[in-house]
Structures are given as C-alpha cells and as structure tokens.
Design a protein around this motif. Structure first.
Motif, PDB file in Angstrom:
ATOM      1  N   LEU A   1       0.825  -1.209   0.000  1.00  2.00           N
ATOM      2  CA  LEU A   1       0.000   0.000   0.000  1.00  2.00           C
ATOM      3  C   LEU A   1       0.857   1.255   0.000  1.00  2.00           C
ATOM      4  O   LEU A   1       0.520   2.248  -0.660  1.00  2.00           O
ATOM      5  CB  LEU A   1      -0.922  -0.002   1.216  1.00  2.00           C
ATOM      6  CG  LEU A   1      -2.138  -0.929   1.159  1.00  2.00           C
ATOM      7  CD1 LEU A   1      -2.847  -0.942   2.506  1.00  2.00           C
ATOM      8  CD2 LEU A   1      -3.095  -0.477   0.065  1.00  2.00           C
ATOM      9  N   LEU A   2       1.976   1.216   0.735  1.00  2.00           N
ATOM     10  CA  LEU A   2       2.880   2.375   0.762  1.00  2.00           C
ATOM     11  C   LEU A   2       3.390   2.679  -0.641  1.00  2.00           C
ATOM     12  O   LEU A   2       3.449   3.846  -1.054  1.00  2.00           O
ATOM     13  CB  LEU A   2       4.047   2.098   1.704  1.00  2.00           C
ATOM     14  CG  LEU A   2       5.114   3.190   1.787  1.00  2.00           C
ATOM     15  CD1 LEU A   2       4.526   4.483   2.330  1.00  2.00           C
ATOM     16  CD2 LEU A   2       6.289   2.730   2.652  1.00  2.00           C
ATOM     17  N   GLY A   3       3.743   1.630  -1.385  1.00  2.00           N
ATOM     18  CA  GLY A   3       4.234   1.842  -2.741  1.00  2.00           C
ATOM     19  C   GLY A   3       3.187   2.451  -3.654  1.00  2.00           C
ATOM     20  O   GLY A   3       3.477   3.400  -4.412  1.00  2.00           O
ATOM     21  N   SER A   4       1.956   1.928  -3.595  1.00  2.00           N
ATOM     22  CA  SER A   4       0.907   2.471  -4.464  1.00  2.00           C
ATOM     23  C   SER A   4       0.537   3.896  -4.067  1.00  2.00           C
ATOM     24  O   SER A   4       0.286   4.753  -4.929  1.00  2.00           O
ATOM     25  CB  SER A   4      -0.329   1.563  -4.421  1.00  2.00           C
ATOM     26  OG  SER A   4      -0.844   1.474  -3.099  1.00  2.00           O
ATOM     27  N   ARG A   5       0.529   4.165  -2.760  1.00  2.00           N
ATOM     28  CA  ARG A   5       0.228   5.534  -2.317  1.00  2.00           C
ATOM     29  C   ARG A   5       1.328   6.501  -2.724  1.00  2.00           C
ATOM     30  O   ARG A   5       1.063   7.672  -3.027  1.00  2.00           O
ATOM     31  CB  ARG A   5       0.049   5.556  -0.803  1.00  2.00           C
ATOM     32  CG  ARG A   5      -1.194   4.848  -0.310  1.00  2.00           C
ATOM     33  CD  ARG A   5      -1.144   4.688   1.186  1.00  2.00           C
ATOM     34  NE  ARG A   5      -2.271   3.919   1.704  1.00  2.00           N
ATOM     35  CZ  ARG A   5      -2.302   3.375   2.903  1.00  2.00           C
ATOM     36  NH1 ARG A   5      -1.255   3.517   3.719  1.00  2.00           N
ATOM     37  NH2 ARG A   5      -3.348   2.694   3.306  1.00  2.00           N
ATOM     38  N   ALA A   6       2.572   6.028  -2.692  1.00  2.00           N
ATOM     39  CA  ALA A   6       3.687   6.889  -3.097  1.00  2.00           C
ATOM     40  C   ALA A   6       3.538   7.310  -4.551  1.00  2.00           C
ATOM     41  O   ALA A   6       3.820   8.468  -4.911  1.00  2.00           O
ATOM     42  CB  ALA A   6       5.010   6.159  -2.880  1.00  2.00           C
ATOM     43  N   LEU A   7       3.082   6.393  -5.406  1.00  2.00           N
ATOM     44  CA  LEU A   7       2.865   6.741  -6.824  1.00  2.00           C
ATOM     45  C   LEU A   7       1.784   7.809  -6.957  1.00  2.00           C
ATOM     46  O   LEU A   7       1.924   8.751  -7.755  1.00  2.00           O
ATOM     47  CB  LEU A   7       2.474   5.487  -7.613  1.00  2.00           C
ATOM     48  CG  LEU A   7       3.567   4.420  -7.764  1.00  2.00           C
ATOM     49  CD1 LEU A   7       3.020   3.200  -8.494  1.00  2.00           C
ATOM     50  CD2 LEU A   7       4.767   4.991  -8.530  1.00  2.00           C
ATOM     51  N   VAL A   8       0.719   7.678  -6.180  1.00  2.00           N
ATOM     52  CA  VAL A   8      -0.342   8.687  -6.218  1.00  2.00           C
ATOM     53  C   VAL A   8       0.182  10.027  -5.720  1.00  2.00           C
ATOM     54  O   VAL A   8      -0.094  11.088  -6.308  1.00  2.00           O
ATOM     55  CB  VAL A   8      -1.547   8.233  -5.379  1.00  2.00           C
ATOM     56  CG1 VAL A   8      -2.591   9.349  -5.278  1.00  2.00           C
ATOM     57  CG2 VAL A   8      -2.179   6.983  -5.973  1.00  2.00           C
ATOM     58  N   ALA A   9       0.951   9.990  -4.616  1.00  2.00           N
ATOM     59  CA  ALA A   9       1.491  11.239  -4.058  1.00  2.00           C
ATOM     60  C   ALA A   9       2.422  11.931  -5.042  1.00  2.00           C
ATOM     61  O   ALA A   9       2.397  13.161  -5.181  1.00  2.00           O
ATOM     62  CB  ALA A   9       2.229  10.935  -2.753  1.00  2.00           C
ATOM     63  N   ILE A  10       3.241  11.149  -5.726  1.00  3.92           N
ATOM     64  CA  ILE A  10       4.138  11.732  -6.740  1.00  3.92           C
ATOM     65  C   ILE A  10       3.329  12.385  -7.852  1.00  3.92           C
ATOM     66  O   ILE A  10       3.655  13.482  -8.334  1.00  3.92           O
ATOM     67  CB  ILE A  10       5.079  10.652  -7.309  1.00  3.92           C
ATOM     68  CG1 ILE A  10       6.083  10.219  -6.231  1.00  3.92           C
ATOM     69  CG2 ILE A  10       5.816  11.156  -8.541  1.00  3.92           C
ATOM     70  CD1 ILE A  10       6.915   9.020  -6.628  1.00  3.92           C
ATOM     71  N   GLY A  11       2.241  11.710  -8.254  1.00  2.00           N
ATOM     72  CA  GLY A  11       1.380  12.277  -9.290  1.00  2.00           C
ATOM     73  C   GLY A  11       0.754  13.583  -8.855  1.00  2.00           C
ATOM     74  O   GLY A  11       0.696  14.554  -9.628  1.00  2.00           O
TER      75      GLY A  11
END
Length: 358
Positions: free
Chosen positions: A227-237
């Motif tokens: 979940l941390l990895g997927s959230r990090a992608l959203v945050a970067i976006g």
C-alpha cells in the motif's frame, strides 16, 4: 441420485420419530455414554453438559480470525443425542479464546441444551462435509486487515457440498435411531470428544506464541509495504500536477500566483502523510481508503477557506484588481492530507477494533 423434488414434497412426521426414539432407547443393546463434558482450559474444571445419552450426530467446526496483533478462535460442537427416556436433544458448545500482543488471553464458553427442532432433524438428511485447516496464507481475506480460516465437519442444505442423501424428511434421523435400536455402530458417529481447547494459552508476544499469527504478521506487513508503494505513486502524481500548476502560474504575467516555497509545502505534507499512513497500517491495521478521500475533501475545503477567503484573495478576485496581487500561500496545504489521515485512522480503529481492544 436422490430426487430433491420428492423430498421437498414429503412431510416431516415428528410424532413417528418421537415414538421411534422411545423404542430405540428402550430396546438398544448399546450402553449409553455416561456423560458429555468439556474442560475449561483456565481452571482445568470439567464441565458436564449432558448426562447418559447416545450420540446420533456430531458436527465440529473451528473458526480462526488472525490480525497482526491478535488471534480470535471459536470452537463449536453441535451434537444430536438420544436420552434414556427417549427424548431427543440438541447440544451446542461454543468455546472462544482471544489473545492479543499484550495481556493475558481470555477464554469463554457457551453450552446450550434444548429439544431438537425440525431444522435439526432435516440436517441429518444431508451428507457430512469434512474440511481440514488450510495453510495460513490460504485463509480468506476478511475485512481490511484480518484473515479468516474455517474448517471442520458440517452438514445441511446451507452447507456447500452437503448433498441430499435421503428421499424424505426425517429419514436420516430414522436411520440412526434404528441403528441405535439394533445396536449397529456403523451409522453412528465415533465417540464424541468435544473440542479440547489448549490449556497453555499464551499472549501473542510470548516467543512461544502462535506460529500462525507470526505468519499473519508477515503477510500484513507485506500488505502495508504494498500500500505504501501504491500511495507513493499517487502522491508523486499529485505533487507533479500541483508543481506544474505552480510553475505555469508563476511564469504567466509579472506577479507570481503562488507564494515562494509552495513546492516544498506540498512535498513535505505528502511525505509526512505517507509515513503516518504506513505507521497506522503497521501498528493499528489497514483501514478503508474511502475514508481518507472523504477526510481529504473536508481538509481541502478548510484549506481553501484559510488560503483564499481568510487571506483576502477572494476579495481581490471579486473586487477591484490591486496593483500588486497577493500570491496564494500553500503553507496550510498540510490540512488536506492530514484531515484525510484522520478519517483513515478512525476507519482503521473501527475495522481492527478487536485488535485494539486487547
């Protein structure tokens, strides 16, 4: 193959079955089992549920719910028994244990004895389904942070895989009663042994605690990293989108639209949210992502109120254009993701309330 249509049209004659039960109790050459009992694992006390009887059917199931810091077990035994006076009783014993990462495990039991009902009788018209405990990694995902295992022996029309094996209602009970009357053991269950709940229940923090829960901790930690990895992608976006907006707005016209440091304000707000969200997942449990979205929308509304209305930008927008427009200050941007995080925290506490309760 049994005709299900004919079975549904048949009538259950409880009176005839009651008379057959009395004859079986009177004529059987089989001695009754002296008692049906179980042992309280905390006090080591033997608790008798039923006196002399003949067991006609026994269903036994185990349900195990695992979370990173808790293990909840429920052991259920259901016995259909014939008593020496010819009455038929349904006995259900539920034993539960609950252990957390700290504190002493708890134990409860709920014995219940009552006369059989039509539903109890009809269950004996279906085949017994047996299942073994699956590996922990094959437990069913339950909620947002629990895995559930279920196994044992069951029968009935509501049990998957349990087939109708008798042509008329009550024929299954009649069959076992005739077996008792004639002294035929083949159709009867093996001597009933109620669940033997482990006496040495330990807190899960104990080095000798449940291996299955240790495995579940690893599984849940893996999900938290995922979940941390997927959230990090959203945050970067989000950061890139806002960064482009800030860059474009500040390079159109002579006056910047956003205050200095806006890139940094957005970045540290998103990074802190990622870290705090990961800590919630690890130490409390995974919550519902929708609650983060709802909380973030509330936070965005609060942020816009502070950054636009309270700062006077709204007056500048609807009123005369000032000689030097005030740039939008994003130093309060953190309100939006933190409000979302509060909503997520509440959902995590609710979803994993059994774990936190300990």
């Amino acid at each position: 193959m049994v005709d299900g249509g004919a079975y549904e049209k048949s009538l259950l004659d409880l009176g005839a079955l009651g008379e057959l039960a009395r004859l079986a109790a009177r004529d059987t050459p089989l001695p009754p089992t002296p008692a049906l009992s179980f042992t309280n694992p905390e006090t080591r006390e033997s608790i008798q549920v039923l006196g002399p009887h003949w067991a006609l059917d026994h269903q036994a199931t185990t349900r195990r719910a695992l979370a990173p810091l808790s293990e909840d077990n429920e052991y259920v035994d259901v016995v259909i028994a014939l008593l020496p006076d010819g009455t038929l009783q349904r006995i259900r014993v539920i034993q539960s244990t609950f252990a957390t990462g700290s504190g002493s495990p708890t134990y409860t039991d709920e014995p219940d004895v009552r006369p059989v009902t039509e539903a109890d009788v009809e269950r004996l018209d279906f085949s017994m389904v047996r299942s073994v405990e699956p590996p922990v990694e094959n437990y069913e995902d339950w909620g947002m942070n629990e895995k559930l295992g279920f196994w044992g022996t069951r029968r009935g029309r509501d049990v998957v895989g349990s087939a109708l094996v008798h042509r008329s209602r009550g024929a299954g009970l009649a069959h076992v009663l005739n077996s008792v009357r004639s002294g035929t053991l083949a159709a009867l269950p093996k001597p009933v042994r109620l669940h033997d709940v482990p006496a040495s229940m330990r807190p899960l923090g104990d080095p000798k605690g449940s291996e299955s829960v240790k495995m579940q901790r690893k599984v849940s930690l893996g999900r938290a990293f995922s979940l941390l990895g997927s959230r990090a992608l959203v945050a970067i976006g989000v950061w890139m989108a806002l960064g482009l907006l800030i860059l474009a707005s500040n390079n159109v016209g002579d006056d910047p639209a956003f205050a200095e440091g806006s890139y940094t304000d957005v970045a540290w707000s998103l990074v802190c949210t990622l870290i705090l969200g990961f800590l919630i997942d690890v130490f409390i449990g995974i919550g519902k992502g929708q609650t983060f979205v709802v909380g973030a929308l509330v936070g965005i509304a609060l942020f816009l109120y502070v950054a636009v209305y309270r700062a006077g930008l709204w007056d500048e927008f609807v009123g005369p254009t000032p000689a030097t427009p005030t740039p939008m200050d994003l130093s309060m941007f953190w309100v939006a993701p933190i409000a979302g995080l509060v909503g997520y925290l509440l959902s995590s506490l609710l979803v994993n309330r059994h774990q936190v309760h300990g």
